[in-house]
Design an enzyme around this catalytic site. Structure first.
Site, short mmCIF file in Angstrom:
data_model
loop_
_atom_site.label_atom_id
_atom_site.label_comp_id
_atom_site.label_asym_id
_atom_site.label_seq_id
_atom_site.Cartn_x
_atom_site.Cartn_y
_atom_site.Cartn_z
CB CYS A 162 -0.94 0.00 1.19
SG CYS A 162 -1.98 -1.45 1.25
CG HIS A 211 -3.48 3.24 2.36
ND1 HIS A 211 -4.00 2.89 1.13
CD2 HIS A 211 -3.39 2.09 3.07
CE1 HIS A 211 -4.20 1.58 1.10
NE2 HIS A 211 -3.85 1.07 2.26
CG ASN A 269 -6.56 -1.30 1.35
OD1 ASN A 269 -5.93 -0.77 0.44
ND2 ASN A 269 -5.98 -1.87 2.39
N1 ACO Z 1 -17.97 -9.58 9.87
C1 ACO Z 1 -18.37 -9.82 11.13
N2 ACO Z 1 -17.51 -10.05 12.15
C2 ACO Z 1 -16.22 -10.03 11.86
C3 ACO Z 1 -15.72 -9.79 10.56
C4 ACO Z 1 -16.66 -9.56 9.55
N3 ACO Z 1 -16.31 -9.30 8.28
N4 ACO Z 1 -14.37 -9.84 10.59
C5 ACO Z 1 -14.01 -10.09 11.85
N5 ACO Z 1 -15.13 -10.22 12.62
C6 ACO Z 1 -15.23 -10.51 14.05
C7 ACO Z 1 -13.97 -11.16 14.61
O1 ACO Z 1 -14.02 -12.54 14.42
C8 ACO Z 1 -14.06 -10.77 16.06
O2 ACO Z 1 -14.93 -11.64 16.71
P1 ACO Z 1 -14.62 -12.14 18.20
O3 ACO Z 1 -14.61 -10.90 19.04
O4 ACO Z 1 -15.75 -13.08 18.48
O5 ACO Z 1 -13.28 -12.80 18.13
C9 ACO Z 1 -14.72 -9.40 16.05
O6 ACO Z 1 -15.34 -9.28 14.76
C10 ACO Z 1 -13.77 -8.25 16.24
O7 ACO Z 1 -12.61 -8.47 15.44
P2 ACO Z 1 -11.42 -7.45 15.40
O8 ACO Z 1 -10.29 -8.05 14.64
O9 ACO Z 1 -11.14 -6.89 16.74
O10 ACO Z 1 -12.09 -6.30 14.54
P3 ACO Z 1 -11.49 -4.89 14.25
O11 ACO Z 1 -12.35 -3.87 14.82
O12 ACO Z 1 -10.02 -4.83 14.52
O13 ACO Z 1 -11.66 -4.81 12.66
C11 ACO Z 1 -10.38 -5.02 10.67
C12 ACO Z 1 -11.01 -5.75 11.83
C13 ACO Z 1 -11.47 -4.34 9.89
C14 ACO Z 1 -9.65 -6.03 9.78
C15 ACO Z 1 -9.37 -3.96 11.19
O14 ACO Z 1 -8.52 -4.53 12.16
C16 ACO Z 1 -8.51 -3.34 10.10
O15 ACO Z 1 -9.01 -2.66 9.23
N6 ACO Z 1 -7.19 -3.53 10.17
C17 ACO Z 1 -6.29 -2.99 9.18
C18 ACO Z 1 -6.19 -3.85 7.97
C19 ACO Z 1 -5.51 -3.11 6.86
O16 ACO Z 1 -5.85 -2.04 6.54
N7 ACO Z 1 -4.49 -3.59 6.24
C20 ACO Z 1 -3.87 -2.76 5.25
C21 ACO Z 1 -2.86 -3.41 4.55
S1 ACO Z 1 -3.44 -4.44 3.26
C22 ACO Z 1 -2.20 -4.39 2.11
O17 ACO Z 1 -1.14 -3.92 2.37
C23 ACO Z 1 -2.47 -4.89 0.72
#
Ligand code: ACO
Length: 355
Positions: free
Chosen positions: A142, A282, A312
């Site tokens: 990214c 980003h 993204n």
């Molecule tokens: N739908 C419903 N529930 C979900 C989903 C979904 N799509 N995905 C995860 N959950 C659940 C998890 O299982 C978890 O359940 P649990 O509490 O029972 O274990 C709960 O939701 C909370 O999960 P978290 O991981 O804490 O959720 P978070 O608020 O952190 O959001 C997310 C997850 C959206 C992935 C976030 O962490 C994020 O955006 N991180 C950054 C990712 C990113 O941008 N990467 C960029 C680089 S990519 C590249 O370089 C090509």
């Protein structure tokens, strides 16, 4: 301040920026580099949150509240990175005084090239009718566009090339596991392009700050398909040719790194965060953008956000957002623009442009 600084790295020493008249070893002078045109393109096909509800155990409400995303675009079967890149480049060229045949250098930032070999830049060159030209791909996830912009800037400033087409493109749908609900909701496809020339254009490029930290390499990784683990029946069955993500860790890294590099980049250019008129971050997660903005005390009206409809798009995210800022008249002459990216690697990159 209108020249590259050679200080690419968050932890590198601060070296005084050379003035516009600095002589290079060969006796040439560093030139000011203008960003003279922008273009963006997304494929027609929409993948909505409702579509994702049908694929994995998720909901529109969860996706919107956790990411800010409502829909993203994905390619049609057979459509590749170079197809998107060419469309974005054509739009940028329409906006410039140059024709494709005049372009001297093509830099493509992507982690989803048409093929592992040859470079996607070669497909772009052939399809656009560019040349004779030089060209290459770079892969910094990214943060790819930030790195490509810095390289293009420096190669034109030094006089090595007369202009450059710098493209950020990714077809993340090609490496997304649509059985993994945590990652498949995040990604979209798209391309953004800018034209760089050695003269004032829409913006004068001022400075870049780039960095990597390989201790976080496993946080965002496609485990198979490279030389460590070549693709095999086993890797495909294990779904290792898809992108694996540790979302929570990336989230924490992103917020603190965005804050850190925006402060350092503005400071070493004798500015403060308050001097920036528009931030183009980003587009990875609305909550990441909002958390970083809160820490930097930046109001909503100074941030370009289009994540609701793009998701993204990795290396394409910043040039697409920049193009949107231009086409929606968000920028006026004199405005200071700060782009800021983070991503796989781990990697990061920020740039300052005076409009
Ligand atoms: N739908 C419903 N529930 C979900 C989903 C979904 N799509 N995905 C995860 N959950 C659940 C998890 O299982 C978890 O359940 P649990 O509490 O029972 O274990 C709960 O939701 C909370 O999960 P978290 O991981 O804490 O959720 P978070 O608020 O952190 O959001 C997310 C997850 C959206 C992935 C976030 O962490 C994020 O955006 N991180 C950054 C990712 C990113 O941008 N990467 C960029 C680089 S990519 C590249 O370089 C090509």
């Amino acid at each position: 301040m209108g020249v590259p600084t050679g200080r690419d790295g968050a932890n590198s020493k601060i070296i005084p920026a050379p003035s516009a008249s600095t002589d290079l070893a060969e006796g040439r002078r560093l030139r000011r580099v203008g960003l003279t045109a922008t273009g963006g393109y997304v494929p027609d096909r929409i993948l909505s949150n409702q579509d994702l509800e049908a694929l994995v155990d998720t909901s529109d409400e969860w996706i919107v509240s956790r990411t800010g995303m409502r829909e993203r675009r994905i390619v049609a079967p057979g459509e590749a990175a170079s197809d998107l890149a060419v469309k974005a480049a054509e739009r940028a060229l329409e906006d410039s005084q140059l024709e494709a045949k005049d372009i001297e250098l093509i830099i493509v930032a992507t982690v989803t090239p048409d093929a592992i070999c040859p470079p996607t830049a070669c497909f772009v060159q052939e399809k656009l009718g560019v040349g004779p030209a030089a060209g290459f791909d770079i892969s910094v996830a990214c943060s790819g566009f930030a790195n490509a912009l810095s390289i293009g800037h420096n190669l034109i400033a030094s006089g090595a090339f007369g202009n450059a087409l710098v493209i950020g493109v990714d077809v993340l749908s090609a490496i997304t596991d649509y059985q993994d609900r945590e990652s498949c909701i995040l990604f979209g496809d798209g391309a953004g392009a800018v034209v760089l020339e050695p003269e004032p254009g829409k913006g004068i490029i001022l400075d870049h700050l780039l960095g990597i930290d390989g201790s976080g390499a496993e946080m965002i990784i496609v485990p198979a398909g490279g030389s460590r683990k070549p693709a095999s029946h086993e890797t495909v069955e294990a779904r290792e040719h898809f992108l694996k993500l540790n979302g929570r860790q990336v989230f924490r890294f992103a917020v603190s790194k965005m804050r850190e590099i925006v402060v350092e980049l503005t400071k070493r250019n004798g500015m403060t965060v308050d001097d920036v008129d528009l931030f183009v971050p980003h587009q990875a997660n609305l909550r990441i953008i909002e958390s970083a903005a809160e820490k930097l005390n930046i109001s909503e009206d100074r941030i370009l956000v289009n994540i609701q409809k793009t998701g993204n798009t990795s290396a394409a995210s910043i040039p697409m957002a920049l193009d949107e800022a231009v086409r929606t008249n968000r920028l006026e002459p004199g405005n200071l623009v700060c782009t800021v990216a983070f991503g796989g690697g781990l990697s990061w990159g920020a740039s300052l442009v005076r409009w």
